[in-house]
Scaffold this motif. Sequence first.
Motif, PDB file in Angstrom:
ATOM      1  N   VAL A   1     -21.316 -44.136  31.927  1.00  0.00           N
ATOM      2  CA  VAL A   1     -22.003 -44.889  32.966  1.00  0.00           C
ATOM      3  C   VAL A   1     -23.343 -45.319  32.384  1.00  0.00           C
ATOM      4  O   VAL A   1     -24.127 -44.487  31.921  1.00  0.00           O
ATOM      5  CB  VAL A   1     -22.192 -44.036  34.234  1.00  0.00           C
ATOM      6  CG1 VAL A   1     -22.997 -44.814  35.273  1.00  0.00           C
ATOM      7  CG2 VAL A   1     -20.838 -43.603  34.800  1.00  0.00           C
ATOM      8  N   GLU A   2     -23.588 -46.632  32.398  1.00  0.00           N
ATOM      9  CA  GLU A   2     -24.785 -47.207  31.784  1.00  0.00           C
ATOM     10  C   GLU A   2     -25.710 -47.767  32.851  1.00  0.00           C
ATOM     11  O   GLU A   2     -25.257 -48.409  33.814  1.00  0.00           O
ATOM     12  CB  GLU A   2     -24.365 -48.324  30.821  1.00  0.00           C
ATOM     13  CG  GLU A   2     -25.519 -49.099  30.215  1.00  0.00           C
ATOM     14  CD  GLU A   2     -25.052 -50.396  29.557  1.00  0.00           C
ATOM     15  OE1 GLU A   2     -25.756 -50.883  28.655  1.00  0.00           O
ATOM     16  OE2 GLU A   2     -23.983 -50.931  29.950  1.00  0.00           O
ATOM     17  N   GLN A   3     -27.016 -47.519  32.693  1.00  0.00           N
ATOM     18  CA  GLN A   3     -27.998 -48.113  33.594  1.00  0.00           C
ATOM     19  C   GLN A   3     -28.082 -49.610  33.336  1.00  0.00           C
ATOM     20  O   GLN A   3     -28.199 -50.055  32.207  1.00  0.00           O
ATOM     21  CB  GLN A   3     -29.364 -47.471  33.393  1.00  0.00           C
ATOM     22  CG  GLN A   3     -30.366 -47.785  34.486  1.00  0.00           C
ATOM     23  CD  GLN A   3     -30.003 -47.125  35.810  1.00  0.00           C
ATOM     24  OE1 GLN A   3     -29.659 -45.953  35.846  1.00  0.00           O
ATOM     25  NE2 GLN A   3     -30.068 -47.893  36.900  1.00  0.00           N
ATOM     26  N   ASP A   4     -28.021 -50.400  34.411  1.00  0.00           N
ATOM     27  CA  ASP A   4     -28.061 -51.850  34.299  1.00  0.00           C
ATOM     28  C   ASP A   4     -29.022 -52.377  35.364  1.00  0.00           C
ATOM     29  O   ASP A   4     -28.612 -52.784  36.446  1.00  0.00           O
ATOM     30  CB  ASP A   4     -26.653 -52.420  34.489  1.00  0.00           C
ATOM     31  CG  ASP A   4     -26.600 -53.933  34.347  1.00  0.00           C
ATOM     32  OD1 ASP A   4     -27.463 -54.493  33.641  1.00  0.00           O
ATOM     33  OD2 ASP A   4     -25.692 -54.554  34.949  1.00  0.00           O
ATOM     34  N   GLY A   5     -30.322 -52.349  35.031  1.00  0.00           N
ATOM     35  CA  GLY A   5     -31.322 -52.703  36.027  1.00  0.00           C
ATOM     36  C   GLY A   5     -31.381 -51.640  37.103  1.00  0.00           C
ATOM     37  O   GLY A   5     -31.512 -50.451  36.811  1.00  0.00           O
ATOM     38  N   ASP A   6     -31.269 -52.077  38.373  1.00  0.00           N
ATOM     39  CA  ASP A   6     -31.260 -51.101  39.457  1.00  0.00           C
ATOM     40  C   ASP A   6     -29.840 -50.706  39.845  1.00  0.00           C
ATOM     41  O   ASP A   6     -29.629 -50.044  40.858  1.00  0.00           O
ATOM     42  CB  ASP A   6     -31.999 -51.657  40.674  1.00  0.00           C
ATOM     43  CG  ASP A   6     -31.379 -52.953  41.190  1.00  0.00           C
ATOM     44  OD1 ASP A   6     -30.452 -53.493  40.520  1.00  0.00           O
ATOM     45  OD2 ASP A   6     -31.822 -53.440  42.239  1.00  0.00           O
ATOM     46  N   ARG A   7     -28.865 -51.100  39.031  1.00  0.00           N
ATOM     47  CA  ARG A   7     -27.468 -50.744  39.256  1.00  0.00           C
ATOM     48  C   ARG A   7     -26.920 -50.035  38.021  1.00  0.00           C
ATOM     49  O   ARG A   7     -27.612 -49.857  37.008  1.00  0.00           O
ATOM     50  CB  ARG A   7     -26.626 -51.995  39.580  1.00  0.00           C
ATOM     51  CG  ARG A   7     -27.029 -52.651  40.902  1.00  0.00           C
ATOM     52  CD  ARG A   7     -26.293 -53.967  41.101  1.00  0.00           C
ATOM     53  NE  ARG A   7     -24.837 -53.813  41.175  1.00  0.00           N
ATOM     54  CZ  ARG A   7     -24.176 -53.426  42.255  1.00  0.00           C
ATOM     55  NH1 ARG A   7     -24.842 -53.132  43.371  1.00  0.00           N
ATOM     56  NH2 ARG A   7     -22.863 -53.327  42.243  1.00  0.00           N
ATOM     57  N   VAL A   8     -25.668 -49.630  38.098  1.00  0.00           N
ATOM     58  CA  VAL A   8     -25.007 -49.002  36.951  1.00  0.00           C
ATOM     59  C   VAL A   8     -23.662 -49.682  36.741  1.00  0.00           C
ATOM     60  O   VAL A   8     -23.111 -50.316  37.653  1.00  0.00           O
ATOM     61  CB  VAL A   8     -24.803 -47.488  37.171  1.00  0.00           C
ATOM     62  CG1 VAL A   8     -26.125 -46.750  37.151  1.00  0.00           C
ATOM     63  CG2 VAL A   8     -24.051 -47.210  38.472  1.00  0.00           C
ATOM     64  N   ARG A   9     -23.139 -49.550  35.526  1.00  0.00           N
ATOM     65  CA  ARG A   9     -21.824 -50.107  35.216  1.00  0.00           C
ATOM     66  C   ARG A   9     -21.098 -49.186  34.241  1.00  0.00           C
ATOM     67  O   ARG A   9     -21.710 -48.294  33.640  1.00  0.00           O
ATOM     68  CB  ARG A   9     -21.955 -51.509  34.626  1.00  0.00           C
ATOM     69  CG  ARG A   9     -22.748 -51.578  33.322  1.00  0.00           C
ATOM     70  CD  ARG A   9     -22.888 -53.019  32.859  1.00  0.00           C
ATOM     71  NE  ARG A   9     -23.676 -53.120  31.633  1.00  0.00           N
ATOM     72  CZ  ARG A   9     -23.947 -54.274  31.025  1.00  0.00           C
ATOM     73  NH1 ARG A   9     -23.518 -55.422  31.541  1.00  0.00           N
ATOM     74  NH2 ARG A   9     -24.655 -54.307  29.905  1.00  0.00           N
ATOM     75  N   LEU A  10     -19.809 -49.427  34.094  1.00  0.00           N
ATOM     76  CA  LEU A  10     -18.957 -48.535  33.303  1.00  0.00           C
ATOM     77  C   LEU A  10     -18.573 -49.198  31.984  1.00  0.00           C
ATOM     78  O   LEU A  10     -18.257 -50.391  31.938  1.00  0.00           O
ATOM     79  CB  LEU A  10     -17.700 -48.174  34.099  1.00  0.00           C
ATOM     80  CG  LEU A  10     -16.780 -47.093  33.514  1.00  0.00           C
ATOM     81  CD1 LEU A  10     -17.493 -45.750  33.465  1.00  0.00           C
ATOM     82  CD2 LEU A  10     -15.486 -46.993  34.324  1.00  0.00           C
ATOM     83  N   ARG A  11     -18.586 -48.398  30.902  1.00  0.00           N
ATOM     84  CA  ARG A  11     -18.089 -48.803  29.593  1.00  0.00           C
ATOM     85  C   ARG A  11     -17.011 -47.808  29.156  1.00  0.00           C
ATOM     86  O   ARG A  11     -17.152 -46.598  29.362  1.00  0.00           O
ATOM     87  CB  ARG A  11     -19.206 -48.818  28.549  1.00  0.00           C
ATOM     88  CG  ARG A  11     -20.243 -49.928  28.719  1.00  0.00           C
ATOM     89  CD  ARG A  11     -21.298 -49.844  27.629  1.00  0.00           C
ATOM     90  NE  ARG A  11     -22.273 -50.915  27.728  1.00  0.00           N
ATOM     91  CZ  ARG A  11     -22.194 -52.086  27.085  1.00  0.00           C
ATOM     92  NH1 ARG A  11     -21.147 -52.324  26.290  1.00  0.00           N
ATOM     93  NH2 ARG A  11     -23.124 -53.005  27.220  1.00  0.00           N
ATOM     94  N   ILE A  12     -15.948 -48.308  28.540  1.00  0.00           N
ATOM     95  CA  ILE A  12     -14.853 -47.458  28.074  1.00  0.00           C
ATOM     96  C   ILE A  12     -14.425 -47.940  26.688  1.00  0.00           C
ATOM     97  O   ILE A  12     -14.323 -49.145  26.443  1.00  0.00           O
ATOM     98  CB  ILE A  12     -13.636 -47.499  29.016  1.00  0.00           C
ATOM     99  CG1 ILE A  12     -14.039 -47.244  30.464  1.00  0.00           C
ATOM    100  CG2 ILE A  12     -12.585 -46.475  28.584  1.00  0.00           C
ATOM    101  CD1 ILE A  12     -12.891 -47.402  31.458  1.00  0.00           C
ATOM    102  N   GLY A  13     -14.165 -47.013  25.790  1.00  0.00           N
ATOM    103  CA  GLY A  13     -13.670 -47.382  24.469  1.00  0.00           C
ATOM    104  C   GLY A  13     -13.388 -46.168  23.614  1.00  0.00           C
ATOM    105  O   GLY A  13     -13.399 -45.025  24.092  1.00  0.00           O
TER     106      GLY A  13
END
Length: 585
Positions: free
Chosen positions: A365-377
């Motif tokens: 889970v990555e911080q993206d401004g005031d939101r978060v998003r998911l990275r998978i690999g």
Amino acid sequence: MRRVLVLLACALVLVSCANVPQESLPVVVSVEKAPQQANNAPEPPANAEPLDIVRLFIKANADPRSGNAASRAFLDDKQRGAWRPNRSFTIIDKTFSTVYDPTASTGPTTTPTPSSAAPDPNVRTVTVRGSVLGTLSADSAFIPSSGPAEQTFQVRKQADGQWRISSPPPPVLLVTDDEFDGNYNPVVVSFYSGDSGSFAPDLRYVPAKPQSGMPGRVMDLILQGPSAGLTGAVKNLFGDGVSLENNVKNNDDGSLTVQLSGLTGVGPDTRSLIAAQIVLSMQTVTSTRIRLLADGAPLVAGHEYWRSSDLPSYNASSSPNGLMTAGGRVRSLSDGAPIAGAVGNGAYPVVSAAQSIDGKRLAVVEQDGDRVRLRIGDLGRDLPTVDLGGGSLSRPTWRPAQIGAGPSNEVWTVVDHSIIARMVLDPNGHWLRQSVNANDLLALGSIGVLRLSRDGTRVAATVNGQLVVASVVRSSDTVTLREPRVLQPGVLTDVLDVDWGSTPDTLVAATSSPSQPVQRLSIDGRRMDAYNSSNLTAPVRAVASAPSQPIVVADAGGLWTATELGEVWRPQAHSMQNADPFYPG
């Protein structure tokens, strides 16, 4: 005279033969005593008062032998024969009370009058009040619950001067927790998980006596199938026509014989799984060899006697190294160094992370401004973003892959505490968002932490500070969380994190409690044991646990490790401020 007697005897035989029909159906004559006979149970203490009679009745309820003969001894003759208790019962705290009910009528006098009936001194009404801890269901599984319990009994003095319960006892028994523990043994019955190719534990409770009958009781549970809490999440390997040909038998050489019937036509792969299920389930009640037969021949061709050491491993291999997130990077627990790739060099501001059970993939889970998003690999490489973000995402958790089927291709997370999303890798290499029907779980409140079990059959979650376990039921196109159960309701509160324990039937929870911050629980919540609190500073905000690995917890001072309940927590060798530890899963 002798000739006359002989002739008379012959005549009687002829008359009797005339009444015998030409043909008759066979009739099975049962010589088993009716269950209401309490001949093998001791009588209550002489001259026991009504309150004591009811208390001793509750105490005896935990002994199921001979049709609850120990309990029937406290009933009068009429109720002794008529009482039919349910197979399920309610477990209450041992500190229950019995009181005379001042509001209940104590019964009519021998000469009642319409307006002024004097109380009958030979009849007393006794009320039992206690605190519910849970129920033992008809399928022998414990279901946690909480609340008050109350039952009322009428006790009448008999002709011999002894008090006995004269009203019909409730069909649902009350059983105290200490008597339950003394009369029932927990057994872990194994059921095959087609989702992961492993066996999932189904914790059940069977009468402890006679001890020699324990293997037979476990075999009965196997044939009955999984409990309600696991139905649909596992596969029942036995068809409807499969049964025990004979009782499970102890042999002279110390081995056990299990003779099955109804498996004609079942293939060798299923037979091997059935053998594994029986041997794994019997581990908690016997260490001897097990002879497995089916329809008069060895269940598995060329393999008649079995031990647990004969079985292949049905557990997915797990990466031995734990990881942690600290300062926006993913680091190794073993040496504290950042792992290779963008997640270790700070290219992504990492909030949380999860490694697949085989260790080959990573979700962050990555911080993206005031939101978060998911990275998978793949571990050690750049992790592409996937189409999933929100105001918050829980730390991801991986679905186990089939043994030998390659890396896991499914990861779950909770979006904004209210939506469970699962990202599934399609054949073209794209991670697609799929839904999870979690309505039953969400009905309990907002979700904080979510962890898939290593066999894929269950989830553990924190919901409004409570610890909840639910089963994962998959159909062709849907995934549903069913039978959510709050563990230790009203007792275990303010749970901040949870992980699956060192064995498949345990959990470890971190709480904000200053006195008992880390708890180990059985998978059904029946048992809870506190780890030593020495050296920890509440609140303990994170916990990581895995088979054959030390437990790691995080508090305000850093990371701490322990392996046993009573062990003092030791500083983790490469602890960092605000680090969050995790093992694969």
